[in-house]
Design an enzyme around this catalytic site. Structure first.
Site, PDB file in Angstrom:
ATOM      1  N   GLU A 293       0.828  -1.221   0.000  1.00 19.94           N
ATOM      2  CA  GLU A 293       0.000   0.000   0.000  1.00 19.94           C
ATOM      3  C   GLU A 293       0.853   1.258   0.000  1.00 19.94           C
ATOM      4  O   GLU A 293       0.448   2.303  -0.495  1.00 19.94           O
ATOM      5  CB  GLU A 293      -0.928   0.017   1.221  1.00 19.94           C
ATOM      6  N   HIS A 322       9.028 -26.080   0.343  1.00 24.46           N
ATOM      7  CA  HIS A 322       8.407 -27.154  -0.440  1.00 24.46           C
ATOM      8  C   HIS A 322       7.310 -26.623  -1.345  1.00 24.46           C
ATOM      9  O   HIS A 322       6.487 -27.386  -1.832  1.00 24.46           O
ATOM     10  CB  HIS A 322       7.869 -28.227   0.504  1.00 24.46           C
ATOM     11  N   LYS A 435     -13.054   1.269  -2.266  1.00 26.29           N
ATOM     12  CA  LYS A 435     -13.983   1.495  -1.148  1.00 26.29           C
ATOM     13  C   LYS A 435     -15.204   2.271  -1.646  1.00 26.29           C
ATOM     14  O   LYS A 435     -16.338   1.929  -1.342  1.00 26.29           O
ATOM     15  CB  LYS A 435     -13.291   2.328  -0.050  1.00 26.29           C
TER      16      LYS A 435
HETATM   17  O1  PA5 Z   1      -3.412   1.225   5.788  1.00 25.01           O
HETATM   18  C1  PA5 Z   1      -4.506   1.709   5.557  1.00 25.01           C
HETATM   19  O2  PA5 Z   1      -4.715   2.931   5.576  1.00 25.01           O
HETATM   20  C2  PA5 Z   1      -5.692   0.815   5.252  1.00 25.01           C
HETATM   21  O3  PA5 Z   1      -5.306  -0.518   5.180  1.00 25.01           O
HETATM   22  C3  PA5 Z   1      -6.755   0.965   6.334  1.00 25.01           C
HETATM   23  O4  PA5 Z   1      -6.207   0.620   7.561  1.00 25.01           O
HETATM   24  C4  PA5 Z   1      -7.958   0.078   6.030  1.00 25.01           C
HETATM   25  O5  PA5 Z   1      -8.497   0.394   4.786  1.00 25.01           O
HETATM   26  C5  PA5 Z   1      -9.044   0.246   7.107  1.00 25.01           C
HETATM   27  O6  PA5 Z   1      -9.432   1.584   7.189  1.00 25.01           O
HETATM   28  P1  PA5 Z   1     -10.211   2.116   8.451  1.00 25.01           P
HETATM   29  O7  PA5 Z   1      -9.310   2.042   9.625  1.00 25.01           O
HETATM   30  O8  PA5 Z   1     -10.580   3.518   8.111  1.00 25.01           O
HETATM   31  O9  PA5 Z   1     -11.411   1.252   8.627  1.00 25.01           O
END
Ligand code: PA5
Length: 460
Positions: A293, A322, A435
């Site tokens: 990310e 493996h 989202k």
């Molecule tokens: O790293 C990030 O920003 C995302 O993985 C969020 O943690 C994830 O989308 C969950 O978002 P939220 O905490 O707003 O529910």
């Protein structure tokens, strides 16, 4: 301190596939110095998303988390964490590593009266239904975690849980809920205020994947008896070490530069994370999210389209020897493999000398510990024979202090490599887009137009 060994990515060991690191460290030393200095200077700037660098110094939060854990001690048999991505993966990885293996199968005495812990970080209806059937909700503390306060996966789970708990416990259900969310905004914050839930704050300028050392991770960890003071001690010592602007002394900068050069100069853009410990299996999951990310970005900071992407891959030693090692040895030479090794496992398991057969009698009288280390060594050497770059991070053992060092080092390494790529490592526009599409498809108000468009695309 944890140790970092980069010998097997050098040209001395793997020839032309490797890097001349002495030269590279000299060439890049000014740039690295500038990056580390800037990160430290900018860390308090609103909007820089660098507040994760301050989480080792947030004594107030640590105090409140410990107070809460002490207050609810002995009241619950289960902790159920509702969250997804950065809101769940850190605590999941750390609790899996730090608690005794098979924690949820141990009886109360073996758990020293501490609760079991469950993470619902998916929306598989079968899983949710099964979990609801096995948990006694009266004895379950639900920690709902969402920074935005509106993530569909987490909020839908929460709605299911809240409804069931209300039915079972009446208005007292509130005592079984702790919400971790933004201090002001979002639906969960509004709900928590209206209904009077106990809450913790996801600090400003801390993104989900960098939030493990905020209340997001610390609350569930403290609830199951993990020593969060030791976690804080681990972050602080590593933070101090990583403030060093000299690349020759900064392991996060070294690892960032190695991965950057391997990607940009040697075509090795896949980063395999392979702990030799089942307890650390989810550390690879956490790393995968952090790397993916943060670094998978369409544009650089100047708006040039670059489609950056050093792709992470999770593996587990010895299991994946493996399954994946054949590919890593003989397939495309496009990966950097990181082993995480332990100097010491908590337990020693001896292999009894019970068979005479020559194919297996060499194992008798040795330990499983020796075997897993031999397998890691053998894999490492074989990779070098095939000229495959590999790195080793060694922890003296699994505990709060060393794991905190490891996680913090990975966070810093991600921030540094983000700067080398000249990208914003702290946003996630690609995640936000999906989202929003989900909101549209599920009929959220304000998303009508994109819902129509999406339905057309899905049906075409
Ligand atoms: O790293 C990030 O920003 C995302 O993985 C969020 O943690 C994830 O989308 C969950 O978002 P939220 O905490 O707003 O529910």
């Amino acid at each position: 301190m944890i140790k970092f060994d980069y010998k097997n990515v050098t040209d001395e060991v793997i020839g032309a596939e490797g890097l001349n690191l002495c030269h590279a460290f000299d060439v890049w030393s000014d740039k690295i110095q500038e990056i580390i200095t800037n990160l430290n200077m900018k860390k308090d700037k609103p909007g820089a998303w660098l507040q994760w660098m301050n989480l080792g110094y947030n004594e107030e939060t640590v105090w409140y988390v410990k107070e809460f854990a002490a207050m609810v001690e002995g009241r619950f048999d289960n902790v159920l964490v509702l969250g997804i991505g950065g809101s769940a993966l850190g605590a999941k990885a750390l609790s899996e590593a730090l608690l005794k293996p098979y924690w949820n199968f141990l009886d109360k005495e073996q758990r020293e009266n501490l609760p079991r812990i469950f993470f619902l970080d998916n929306i598989d209806p079968d899983e949710i239904d099964a979990l609801l059937n096995i948990l006694d909700l009266k004895k379950t503390l639900v920690n709902v975690i969402t920074k935005s306060g509106s993530t569909a996966e987490t909020m839908s789970q929460f709605m299911v849980l809240k409804d069931k708990m209300h039915e079972l416990l009446g208005d007292d259900y509130r005592k079984n809920i702790v919400a971790t969310t933004d201090k002001q905004s979002g639906i969960l914050r509004q709900l928590a205020n209206e209904e009077g839930y106990k809450t913790f704050v996801v600090p400003d300028d801390v993104g989900g994947r960098f939030s493990v050392f905020s209340a997001v991770g610390l609350v569930p960890l403290a609830l199951v008896g993990i020593d969060i003071d030791e976690i804080i001690r681990g972050i602080k010592i590593m933070d101090l070490a990583l403030k060093n602007t000299d690349i020759k002394k900064n392991i996060a900068a070294q690892n960032a530069l190695i991965h950057y050069l391997m990607d940009t100069e040697k075509g090795k853009y896949l980063s395999v994370m392979m702990p030799y410990s089942s307890r650390m299996k989810y550390v690879a999951d956490w790393y995968t999210q952090l790397w993916a990310e943060s670094l998978g970005k369409e544009f650089d900071r100047e708006g040039n389209k670059i489609n950056n992407g050093p792709t992470p891959i999770k593996a587990l030693g010895a299991t994946d020897q493996h399954s994946q090692i054949q590919l890593y040895n003989e397939g495309k030479n496009d990966k950097v493999i990181t082993f995480i090794r332990l100097e010491e496992y908590d337990k020693t398991v001896e292999i009894p000398n019970i068979f005479e057969y020559t194919g297996v009698n060499y194992l008798g009288g040795k330990s499983i510990n020796r075997l897993i280390n031999a397998e890691a060594d053998a894999t490492k050497v074989a990779l070098c024979d095939f000229k495959r770059p590999n790195l080793t991070i060694t922890l003296p053992k699994i505990n709060e202090y060393y794991l905190a060092q490891l996680f913090y080092m990975f966070e810093m390494q991600t921030a540094i490599i983000g700067e080398l790529y000249n990208i914003d490592a702290f946003n996630q526009p690609g995640v936000e887009q999906a989202k929003n599409y989900t909101y549209a498809l599920m009929g959220r108000l304000g998303y009508e137009e994109s819902a129509q468009e999406l339905t057309k695309k899905l049906n075409s």
